[in-house]
Motif scaffolding. Structure first.
Motif, PDB file in Angstrom:
ATOM      1  N   THR A 118       0.913  -1.410   0.114  1.00 57.37           N
ATOM      2  CA  THR A 118      -0.032  -0.109   0.090  1.00 57.37           C
ATOM      3  C   THR A 118       0.929   1.306   0.085  1.00 57.37           C
ATOM      4  N   SER A 119       0.176   2.284  -0.332  1.00 61.81           N
ATOM      5  CA  SER A 119       0.861   3.669  -0.321  1.00 61.81           C
ATOM      6  C   SER A 119       0.603   4.174   1.334  1.00 61.81           C
ATOM      7  N   SER A 131      -8.737   0.321   5.451  1.00 63.75           N
ATOM      8  CA  SER A 131      -9.299  -0.149   4.183  1.00 63.75           C
ATOM      9  C   SER A 131      -8.716  -0.981   3.520  1.00 63.75           C
ATOM     10  N   ALA A 132      -7.603  -1.067   3.226  1.00 67.98           N
ATOM     11  CA  ALA A 132      -6.597  -2.041   2.786  1.00 67.98           C
ATOM     12  C   ALA A 132      -6.726  -3.331   3.433  1.00 67.98           C
ATOM     13  N   GLN A 133      -6.427  -3.333   4.660  1.00 69.72           N
ATOM     14  CA  GLN A 133      -6.802  -4.420   5.305  1.00 69.72           C
ATOM     15  C   GLN A 133      -7.998  -5.258   5.510  1.00 69.72           C
ATOM     16  N   PRO A 181       2.297  -2.311   4.678  1.00 74.18           N
ATOM     17  CA  PRO A 181       1.999  -0.927   4.510  1.00 74.18           C
ATOM     18  C   PRO A 181       3.454  -0.206   3.994  1.00 74.18           C
ATOM     19  N   ALA A 182       3.132   1.163   3.453  1.00 72.01           N
ATOM     20  CA  ALA A 182       4.349   1.890   2.719  1.00 72.01           C
ATOM     21  C   ALA A 182       5.535   1.868   3.754  1.00 72.01           C
ATOM     22  N   GLY A 183       6.838   1.332   2.947  1.00 68.97           N
ATOM     23  CA  GLY A 183       7.910   1.405   3.519  1.00 68.97           C
ATOM     24  C   GLY A 183       8.360   0.121   4.327  1.00 68.97           C
ATOM     25  N   TYR A 242      -1.835  -3.901  -5.141  1.00 67.41           N
ATOM     26  CA  TYR A 242      -1.587  -2.719  -4.411  1.00 67.41           C
ATOM     27  C   TYR A 242      -2.701  -1.965  -4.070  1.00 67.41           C
ATOM     28  N   HIS A 243      -2.983  -1.393  -3.007  1.00 69.06           N
ATOM     29  CA  HIS A 243      -3.847  -0.416  -2.489  1.00 69.06           C
ATOM     30  C   HIS A 243      -3.160   1.020  -2.371  1.00 69.06           C
ATOM     31  N   SER A 244      -3.825   1.877  -3.468  1.00 61.43           N
ATOM     32  CA  SER A 244      -3.098   3.281  -3.368  1.00 61.43           C
ATOM     33  C   SER A 244      -3.979   4.220  -4.235  1.00 61.43           C
ATOM     34  N   ALA A 245      -3.533   5.291  -4.584  1.00 65.11           N
ATOM     35  CA  ALA A 245      -4.216   6.089  -5.377  1.00 65.11           C
ATOM     36  C   ALA A 245      -3.698   6.234  -6.876  1.00 65.11           C
TER      37      ALA A 245
END
Lengths: 371, 371
Positions: free
Chosen positions: B38-39, B50-52, B72-74, B94-97
């Motif tokens: 994710t981002s 939301s991603a989880q 998560p990011a990073g 991925y979950h992102s924008a």
């Protein structure tokens, strides 16, 4: 105007076939035939489609173990008999709007829509994160029903009239089809009101039983032919800012389901909450354009002072539900507190953005070559 | 502030356990371990949640056959590396924008949010009923990705600043964290912009790399501590009226799934589209109240003439995406036509209702005893 995501439904249909074949001996024993009665006429694309889509999704997510047959209003029973029938266990499900059952308890209005109340996204927030769902279950439970949000219409129009509403005195001349607490507001001003089912509104108009009506908005109103029958289309609707459809279930049936089947039904309803909302939004936009072009419908803004007088009464009428009983008081208070907590946020986000977007579009929107 | 429907998740969890035990030999062979990057920083409740939740739902609806672990990011890679990684097949989801990937093609902006554009419900309508989804698949397909809408934030705030924005000239002084086409608008007015990932915004502010920022809205902004760091909170945001999160999938992986598993993933994303929207709505309302009381934050309305000048540039910047290539032209035209078809409906429904509700609440809202 079919608002149906064909590709996805086709995929789900194909998917349902394959594993069922694989595991036929196991599932064959467990297939459960169920029935869903609705308050919608069969030919009303989005509301009837919403009920059918929910039934289909329940079937698909359960590999066909739960098969739900849908009966539009008037086929198995009348539009407003569905609550009694589900409570009694004559059928397993209804798809309706709980404010139709306010004769049993006016608290039901808050789970559909109340005048000057929350819009649909806000109601979903109240139900999920603000204690609304628990209150709904408590109220429905009295009638042996369990109800969950399952789609809805979004912000509704104020309705159709023979003449413009120019002052609050014009309300007294109305014989209007309007449900819920909005009707109670109009009655305080001298109007007669009646809750005609969707499928009988046109007939009531021809018979002279009503001279004004509100149903949903452009998509459905065009389908019913209202632009040909009445001249004045008023907005915004004070009465139903975020009408939520309810999926009602016989409580004993629900309690007898295992957790998986309960989750499948909840999931089908959850999907419908975003699906039907954007379906209506798209359909209303398109239908409004068509009304403007083909019928010359002129949507008329209700004068601010009339709206405000309706609002004043609306807050009192809403508040009077607290006198119903102790549960009515808790429902009213919970909804009101939730609404109050959101009003400032809304005015600084949606409301502020929409106002400026509309203003800017008129000036700059045509600046793109493509326009 | 945990916005999680515990009872339902617990029910789904319990449900997943039972049938898996029943059919263990069948399912055991087919379990597929998958990864979602994710981002979002891990501690951002709604976006990370939301991603989880999406990953959990995929697991639950598949009886545990599809197990999706969320990073998560990073943790596995940087916030903005997720598109490359999914396209290459290094991870499945991925979950992102998608506007984070506008460096590849500026058309991606239209599937997240564009200045003066559609709100979330409207974008869902465009994707489902207006041809948007097909265009998204065509664009993402170039990078071996398939993307579907999976939640989002709703209308965003204009952001945080050291000083009020009183005239268009104040824009030139900004070194602002802002992504998407909104950033391009500000750059035309002389601002410097940078797309800092959410997890690094506070650090960038302390380092002096930025002196202004926009992220989402009160819920997240409070979680990040922005009210303690910057004085001016501006609304409405012209830049992101309806930010949609995207669930990106490796295209080969997607094409290799059977129709049932595709439908399960689509269903999980569909649920999230209404879930996270009302989650943000509730969270923003609560957080805004807290900001007002605890930090004395004063949300400041951006002057109409400044908003309109931003809008003017925004329409031109949006339109310039048509120059990207033939697909960019089709995306721009499709979105614009859809928006145009909805503007009148919106101004007579949501916008008109909100304006009057807000006005009336100030006068009559306190009329109820409970207030």
């Amino acid at each position: 105007m079919p608002h149906t995501s064909i590709s996805r439904r086709a995929a789900l249909g194909a998917a349902a076939a394959a594993p069922a074949a694989l595991a036929a001996p196991l599932y064959a024993q467990g297939v459960r035939q169920m029935r869903m009665v609705t308050s919608w006429p069969a030919d009303l694309a989005i509301l009837s489609g919403s009920a059918q889509r929910t039934a289909d999704t329940i079937g698909e997510l359960s590999d066909g173990r739960l098969q739900v047959e849908v009966f539009p209003a008037g086929t198995l029973m009348g539009a407003f008999d569905v609550h009694d029938a589900v409570g009694a266990g004559d059928v397993e499900f209804y798809h309706s709007a709980d404010y139709y059952f306010q004769g049993k308890h006016r608290g039901f209005n808050f789970f559909t829509s109340v005048p000057l109340g929350l819009m649909m996204t806000e109601i979903h927030g109240w139900l999920r994160f603000g204690g609304g769902q628990e209150l709904w279950e408590e109220l429905s439970g009295r009638y042996n029903v369990r109800t969950i949000a399952c789609g809805g219409t979004g912000v509704q129009m104020g309705g159709w009239f023979n003449n413009a509403i120019e002052s609050i005195d014009d309300i007294a001349d109305l014989k209007m089809r309007i449900p819920g607490l909005g009707a109670a507001v109009l009655r305080e001003l001298g109007a007669e009101t009646v809750v005609t089912p969707g499928g009988q509104i046109v007939e009531a108009l021809f018979n002279g039983d009503i001279n004004a009506l509100e149903w949903v908005g452009p998509n459905d109103d065009l389908a019913f032919g209202f632009p040909k029958l009445l001249s004045t289309y008023i907005f915004p609707g004070f009465q139903e800012p975020g009408t939520v459809s309810g999926l009602g279930m016989n409580l004993d049936m629900w309690n007898g389901l295992d957790a998986r089947d309960q989750a499948i039904i909840q999931t089908a309803a959850d999907i419908e909450n975003s699906q039907s909302c954007s379906d209506y939004y798209a359909g209303n936009g398109k239908a409004l354009s068509q009304m403007l072009m083909e019928y010359g419908t002129e949507p008329t803004r209700i004068p601010d002072d009339v709206f405000d007088q309706l609002a004043d009464i609306a807050y009192r009428v809403r508040g009077s539900v607290a006198e119903e009983d102790e549960l009515g008081a808790r429902i009213n208070e919970s909804f009101l507190n939730y609404q109050r907590g959101l009003m400032e946020w809304n005015s600084e986000s949606f409301a502020a953005y929409f106002a400026r977007r509309d203003a800017a579009e008129a000036v700059f929107g045509s600046g793109q070559d493509d326009f």
